[in-house]
Every structure is written in structure tokens, then in C-alpha cells.
Scaffold this motif. Sequence first.
Motif, PDB file in Angstrom:
ATOM      1  N   ASP A 182      43.596  45.071  36.717  1.00 15.77           N
ATOM      2  CA  ASP A 182      43.217  43.988  36.417  1.00 15.77           C
ATOM      3  C   ASP A 182      43.266  42.689  37.498  1.00 15.77           C
ATOM      4  N   VAL A 183      42.706  42.264  38.408  1.00 13.90           N
ATOM      5  CA  VAL A 183      43.010  41.379  39.544  1.00 13.90           C
ATOM      6  C   VAL A 183      42.864  39.979  39.034  1.00 13.90           C
ATOM      7  N   VAL A 184      43.990  39.252  39.360  1.00 12.50           N
ATOM      8  CA  VAL A 184      43.859  37.742  38.965  1.00 12.50           C
ATOM      9  C   VAL A 184      43.363  36.979  40.216  1.00 12.50           C
ATOM     10  N   GLU A 185      42.369  36.383  39.836  1.00  8.55           N
ATOM     11  CA  GLU A 185      41.907  35.315  41.120  1.00  8.55           C
ATOM     12  C   GLU A 185      41.753  34.100  40.423  1.00  8.55           C
ATOM     13  N   VAL A 186      42.212  32.891  41.238  1.00  5.36           N
ATOM     14  CA  VAL A 186      42.197  31.557  40.686  1.00  5.36           C
ATOM     15  C   VAL A 186      41.537  30.588  41.846  1.00  5.36           C
TER      16      VAL A 186
END
Length: 254
Positions: free
Chosen positions: A25-29
Motif C-alpha cells: 500500500d504505497v503512500v503518495e502525497v
Amino acid sequence: MTIVVPYHQDERLPKDVLPLPGPTDVVEVDFPEGDVWTRLVALFDVVADRVATRLDAPGAGTPVVVSGDCLTASATITGAQRAGLDPSVVWFDAHGDVHTRLTSTSGYLGGMALRLVLGAHEDQLAAPLGLRPLPEHRAVLVDARDLDPAEADYLAAGEVRHCGVEELRAPLLPDGPLVLHVDLDVITADELPGMLFPVPGGPTRRAVLDAVRRVLATGRVVAVDIACPWHPARDERETATRTGLLAELLAAAG
């Protein structure tokens, strides 16, 4: 599913720097305008929500967060707090991570990571993130063989428990739920080369994994935070070493 935070502070890491097996589950912001503290709060707010969501989901298992530096531990702890828990922290690291902006000679924020969790510069990170700082006696610092004089003075005068990897046993751990943080530079550079801030000597990979398993065996670990502050792998062998180590840690975390 492992929560992956592919950043070193607020800088996006190159692809495949964190070679994790299995689904992630990759976090991108999208970072807001502002200084590094504003950007970190924006990133960590997303990470904390994902940790809290995982903890609130029946049968989801222990959330594991893998990132490029130790600062992300603030988000992992905040996520546990948002899920209604009141965790202590067990912090594996070759460094002390207990500097402040006043004591650091480099200004590197990663060298303040544990101290931020304990309430340093609260107005810049803990307060806007919603992190409730931990009292010193709720933190165990493991190894930390590389201490600057100011860090050694702080630890000598305070209540943070400091022990070696081989010494770590259940009686040294605080009561209640635990967040387990492992900076992989705690492992001797002979077995894990390519770290950003390598420290000579130190425990073997096996000794660290055994100590991590002893903490997990308490059944009180509610979240695991793994920091991978390393340069991009130089070859397939180095990538395989890192992938194997991360796979062992993920398997241990269940």
C-alpha cells in the motif's frame, strides 16, 4: 499489506529503492506549500490515517510501515494513538536520534527522530500532527552505538532506557502496547552495506532479528516501523540481501 512510504523526509525516493516482497500500500502525497515541517506533517497525516485504519479493521493484522528514514515513526505512533491505543516505543538504531535543533551540529532532522516523538519541537511536528508525545520512560533505545556528546548527556540524565541488542529482554520493555521501530543501520555494515550513515561494528543481522522476534513474542506489538536509510543498491546481490532481510522482518511481524 505493507504500508510503504517511499520518501526520505519529504524527498521522493527512486523507484525500487525499497525492494519489498508481496503486495504493498504505497503512500503518495501532493505536498502543500511551506517549509519541511509543513510537508512532513502533510505526509505523516496520511500515513497515520492508514495505520489507524489498519488497526481498526478486524483481522487486518499488525500494520507494518516501511520508509526511507526514521522520522516516519512519528506517523506510525500517531496512527496507533488515533486507533485509541497508548503505545510505548522500542527503538532499534545505530544512532541515538535524540538531538534537537539546538544540539545538532548538522541540522539533519533524522538525527532528532526519537526526540521528536518524546516532545521536542512540539509546535512544529507533534502538535499539528496530533501526536501525543511519549514520556521518556516509555521509550527503549536499542544499540545506539554512535552517540554525539550531547546525546550521551541527554540519555545519562533522562529516563529513556538504553540497552544493547543482546541485552534486550521482556523485563526491559514498558508495559502495555508497543510500537517497534527498526532502523536497519543497526545491523553491522559488514552484513548490510550501502547505508546512508554507516556505523562501524554493531550487531549481526541474526542478532537483530532474534531481538526483534523477542519483542514480537510478547504479543504486545501493535505496529512495526522499519526505516531503510540506504543508497540505491549497487547490484543484484545487494538488492537480494535487502529483499531477504525485509522479507524476514515482515514474516516475523506476521
